[in-house]
Design a protein around this motif. Structure first.
Motif, PDB file in Angstrom:
ATOM      1  N   LYS A   6       0.817  -1.214   0.000  1.00 54.33           N
ATOM      2  CA  LYS A   6       0.000   0.000   0.000  1.00 54.33           C
ATOM      3  C   LYS A   6       0.852   1.265   0.000  1.00 54.33           C
ATOM      4  CE  LYS A   6      -4.111  -2.049   2.074  1.00 54.33           C
ATOM      5  NZ  LYS A   6      -5.099  -2.018   3.164  1.00 54.33           N
ATOM      6  N   THR A  16       3.863   5.767  -5.511  1.00 57.07           N
ATOM      7  CA  THR A  16       3.847   5.787  -6.979  1.00 57.07           C
ATOM      8  C   THR A  16       2.847   6.821  -7.480  1.00 57.07           C
ATOM      9  OG1 THR A  16       4.421   3.436  -7.047  1.00 57.07           O
ATOM     10  CG2 THR A  16       3.482   4.396  -9.047  1.00 57.07           C
ATOM     11  N   LYS A  17       1.729   6.893  -6.780  1.00 57.37           N
ATOM     12  CA  LYS A  17       0.679   7.840  -7.156  1.00 57.37           C
ATOM     13  C   LYS A  17       1.047   9.265  -6.751  1.00 57.37           C
ATOM     14  CE  LYS A  17      -4.329   8.495  -6.774  1.00 57.37           C
ATOM     15  NZ  LYS A  17      -5.578   7.974  -6.157  1.00 57.37           N
ATOM     16  N   ASN A  18       1.720   9.389  -5.601  1.00 64.96           N
ATOM     17  CA  ASN A  18       2.091  10.711  -5.088  1.00 64.96           C
ATOM     18  C   ASN A  18       3.517  10.663  -4.529  1.00 64.96           C
ATOM     19  OD1 ASN A  18       2.166  13.305  -4.073  1.00 64.96           O
ATOM     20  ND2 ASN A  18       0.884  12.837  -2.283  1.00 64.96           N
ATOM     21  N   ALA A  44       2.267   1.707  -3.527  1.00 51.97           N
ATOM     22  CA  ALA A  44       1.225   2.192  -4.434  1.00 51.97           C
ATOM     23  C   ALA A  44       0.947   3.675  -4.200  1.00 51.97           C
ATOM     24  CB  ALA A  44      -0.050   1.378  -4.236  1.00 51.97           C
ATOM     25  N   ALA A  45       0.938   4.090  -2.933  1.00 49.54           N
ATOM     26  CA  ALA A  45       0.668   5.490  -2.600  1.00 49.54           C
ATOM     27  C   ALA A  45       1.794   6.400  -3.065  1.00 49.54           C
ATOM     28  CB  ALA A  45       0.466   5.628  -1.095  1.00 49.54           C
TER      29      ALA A  45
END
Length: 248
Positions: free
Chosen positions: A203, A209-211, A206-207
């Motif tokens: 998680k 990578t997004k921000n 993923a976070a």
């Protein structure tokens, strides 16, 4: 009152046949009292066998459902198979947390029907009860002495449970308890740690990578939330595995 009508007509019929000298009057009264006796008996039998003068009345009661066994991890709705076929079940449950002794459903399948339904809301028991009641005071006056009023026809129990509940037989519940006690706690803790770390890493990656500009404080907050959720998920999965083994 219908019973008294039978008795009175029978007495009057007997008296009229032996006490009245005039043949015409005796015959007329005997026929009248005999008809009264026969009609009263017919109505009495109809009320007893076919519930003449009565109708079905339905009542619905909703009760809170509380686990039948002490368990901090999951709520249990227990049942015990009855009869030679084992198809019929007596369910064991509680409706209050303060209730010491569990309640059991009626074991007579002709009087009670039970079923379990999955829902998403709070667990509850919905009981539909059908009884015979007199249509009005007139029928109650004539047939009330027979005791057929408020006579039970059938209970329909629907146990509505969510994902936090398990439906087990009493034997399966005992097996589940033994399985839980026999687990190697060190192994379980290591598995839980590995699972939580993997979930948090996934998680967090993923976070980021997004921000990519997430602050340290935001990462720590996300890590704490992901860790708490992962621990909860692991306990649930581990418990489901134990329940699966208990049902084997």
């Amino acid at each position: 009152m219908i019973i008294f009508s039978v008795i009175i007509c029978a007495i009057l019929l007997f008296v009229s046949m032996i006490s009245i000298d005039k043949a015409v009057l005796r015959n007329v009264l005997s026929i009248i009292f005999a008809l009264g006796l026969v009609i009263s008996m017919i109505f009495m039998v109809e009320n007893d066998k076919r519930h003449f003068g009565m109708h079905k009345v339905e009542t619905v009661k909703t009760s809170k459902l509380v686990s039948a066994a002490a368990s901090k991890q999951i709520n249990l709705l227990l049942y015990q198979a009855v009869g030679t076929s084992g198809k019929e079940k007596v369910y064991i449950y509680k409706s209050k947390t303060s209730q010491k002794k569990a309640t059991t459903t009626n074991p007579d399948p002709s009087k009670t029907q039970n079923k379990v339904k999955k829902i998403t809301g709070n667990a509850k028991l919905v009981t539909r009860t059908f009884r015979w009641e007199y249509k009005n005071d007139f029928y109650k006056f004539w047939f009330g002495i027979s005791g057929n009023g408020h006579k039970l026809i059938r209970h329909y129990n629907t146990f509505k449970v969510n994902d936090n509940w398990a439906v087990l037989s009493t034997q399966q519940a005992k097996k589940l308890q033994k399985l839980a006690k026999s687990e190697d706690q060190t192994t379980v803790q290591n598995q839980a740690k590995a699972y939580v770390e993997a979930q948090v890493k996934e998680k967090l990656t993923a976070a980021l990578t997004k921000n990519p500009t997430m602050s340290t404080q935001e990462q720590q907050s996300l890590t704490a939330k992901a860790s708490a959720q992962a621990q909860k998920d692991f306990k649930k999965q581990a418990l489901q595995e134990l329940i699966k083994k208990a049902k084997e």
